[in-house]
Scaffold this active site. Structure first.
Site, short mmCIF file in Angstrom:
data_model
loop_
_atom_site.label_atom_id
_atom_site.label_comp_id
_atom_site.label_asym_id
_atom_site.label_seq_id
_atom_site.Cartn_x
_atom_site.Cartn_y
_atom_site.Cartn_z
N SER A 293 0.81 -1.22 0.00
CA SER A 293 0.00 0.00 0.00
C SER A 293 0.85 1.26 0.00
CB SER A 293 -0.94 0.01 1.21
OG SER A 293 -1.89 -1.03 1.13
N GLY B 114 -4.51 -1.84 -0.80
CA GLY B 114 -3.64 -1.53 -1.93
C GLY B 114 -3.31 -0.06 -1.98
N GLY C 102 -2.65 3.93 -3.63
CA GLY C 102 -3.14 4.92 -4.56
C GLY C 102 -4.59 5.33 -4.40
N CYS D 293 -9.64 -1.58 3.47
CA CYS D 293 -8.84 -0.44 3.04
C CYS D 293 -9.20 0.00 1.61
CB CYS D 293 -7.36 -0.76 3.21
SG CYS D 293 -6.32 0.72 3.29
N LEU D 294 -8.31 -0.18 0.63
CA LEU D 294 -8.65 0.19 -0.73
C LEU D 294 -9.87 -0.60 -1.20
CD1 LEU D 294 -8.00 1.77 -3.32
CD2 LEU D 294 -6.43 -0.07 -3.95
N ASN E 199 -3.52 2.44 7.19
CA ASN E 199 -2.59 2.95 6.19
C ASN E 199 -3.37 3.37 4.96
OD1 ASN E 199 -0.45 3.58 4.51
ND2 ASN E 199 0.00 1.46 4.00
N GLY F 64 -4.59 7.10 2.49
CA GLY F 64 -4.60 8.53 2.26
C GLY F 64 -5.89 9.02 1.64
N PHE F 65 -6.82 8.08 1.36
CA PHE F 65 -8.11 8.42 0.77
C PHE F 65 -9.23 7.87 1.65
CE2 PHE F 65 -4.95 8.44 -2.50
CZ PHE F 65 -5.26 9.53 -3.28
N HIS G 110 -7.08 -1.97 9.16
CA HIS G 110 -6.48 -3.29 8.90
C HIS G 110 -6.69 -4.21 10.10
CE1 HIS G 110 -4.12 -2.79 5.11
NE2 HIS G 110 -4.37 -1.52 5.39
N GLU H 74 -6.19 -7.30 10.35
CA GLU H 74 -5.17 -8.36 10.49
C GLU H 74 -4.04 -7.95 11.42
OE1 GLU H 74 -3.36 -5.72 7.43
OE2 GLU H 74 -5.37 -6.42 7.90
#
Length: 364
Positions: A50, A236, A238, A263-264, A305, A307-308, A347, A349
């Protein structure tokens, strides 16, 4: 024998310059600079896909003190653009250590600097937001590095998922150390690899799943042809808005099969349901992020983790928020009211991180 140290430099696109000492590979690299507040788990940070496209600043005062081991890598190799620390520990001490951090960085071609004023750098990022930066070893011209940073691609302009996903399907069978495998016939899980961490795969296996990992560009029809019991969208790197093709395939799966994301994957599910996403000022990166679990009525400390984020006001009426970040009120989890679709931004995990949210993997 410790190698002779050479100087290093970090140039931010807004003109801020930081000088330090090189403890990684030689060369220069550009990316978006972020900070991670974790006190432990730097190996997991380094190997988390990521972070592709980013230069990571660790806020913990000393990094490298437990070296590198063979168990804690979260992927095949690091994907980040650079690594920054205040002090590098030249004498790692852990019974699991097989390699020093410096050796690991050099072997994987990661440019890294120590003796950086990480407190000042972190405060600057918090003030002005995420910036492009260039990190370099050796005696370099600061003005040239500054121009390089200014001309570097922005994170939201790149598709980093394509560079970290698997190229062919594979089965994953390794469970978490110390956790028993589930009993009975294991449900089949088709995992979209958007930059997945091995810790997620281990937890799926430990909770009794038959796991097949697929490339990020897998079509909805190829997934359904596998006849899985569940589709899982991974973490992931971006901007999710760059992943319109993947969002389109997930739309085709919604209502046909249970879907879960982290997450993503959470952001892609939100987009597929008709919501919007946006970029945070400086993101959430660390293992001490407080989240309110609305459905269980408790606070969980989580590893994060990203940024979006998902825009709460854009969520359709048939989607409810299940988790909220207690620092800034952002969306940390959602589920559909009528369809078997749910996801979390953090996350569970916990690699590395607290295990407050491990029950997430007890999916039925």
């Amino acid at each position: 024998m410790t190698r002779r140290r050479m100087p290093g430099i970090l140039a931010l696109e807004d003109g801020k310059i930081f000088r330090g000492v090189s403890v990684g590979a030689e060369g220069l690299s550009s990316g978006e600079i972020v900070f991670n507040t974790a006190m432990t788990g730097y190996q997991e940070v380094l190997s988390d896909p990521s972070y592709a496209g980013q230069i990571v600043t660790m806020t913990a005062p000393q990094i490298g003190n437990t070296g590198i081991n063979q168990e804690d890598d979260e992927s095949e190799k690091p994907r980040l653009k650079g690594f920054l620390m205040r002090e590098y520990s030249v004498r790692p001490s852990s019974w699991r250590t097989t390699e020093s951090l410096e050796s690991f960085l050099c072997r994987n071609g990661i440019i890294a600097l120590s003796e950086i004023d990480t407190r000042s750098l972190t405060r600057h990022i918090r003030s002005v937001g995420a910036l492009r930066a260039t990190i370099a070893s050796g005696n370099r011209d600061a003005a040239e590095l500054l121009e390089t940073a200014k001309n570097a691609p922005r994170l939201e302009d790149c598709d980093y998922v394509d560079g970290v996903t698997t190229r062919r399907p594979y089965s994953w069978t390794t469970a978490c150390p110390g956790l028993p495998r589930g009993n009975g016939t294991p449900p089949k899980v088709a995992v979209y690899d958007l930059g997945i961490k091995r810790g997620i795969l281990r937890h799926l296996v430990s909770n009794g799943r038959d796991v097949t990992v697929l490339p990020a560009n897998a079509s909805a029809e190829s997934v359904m042809a596998m006849r899985p019991d569940l589709v899982f969208l991974s973490n992931g790197p971006g901007d999710p808005l760059r992943l319109g093709a993947i969002v389109g395939e997930v739309k085709k799966l919604i209502g046909r099969i249970p879907i879960v994301g982290i997450c993503l994957g959470h952001q892609i599910i939100a987009l597929a349901l008709g919501a919007k996403t946006y970029k945070l000022k400086f993101g959430h990166h660390g293992i001490n992020q407080p989240v309110l679990n609305h459905e269980m009525g408790r606070v969980e400390i989580t590893s994060q983790n990203h940024g979006f984020c998902v825009d709460r006001d854009s969520l359709p009426e048939d989607v409810v928020v299940t988790h909220t970040h207690l620092n800034d009120g952002t969306v940390e989890g959602l589920r559909h009211k009528h369809l078997p679709v749910f996801s979390v931004q953090f996350h569970p995990e916990a690699a590395a991180g607290p295990h407050d949210s491990a029950s997430f993997f007890h999916m039925q």
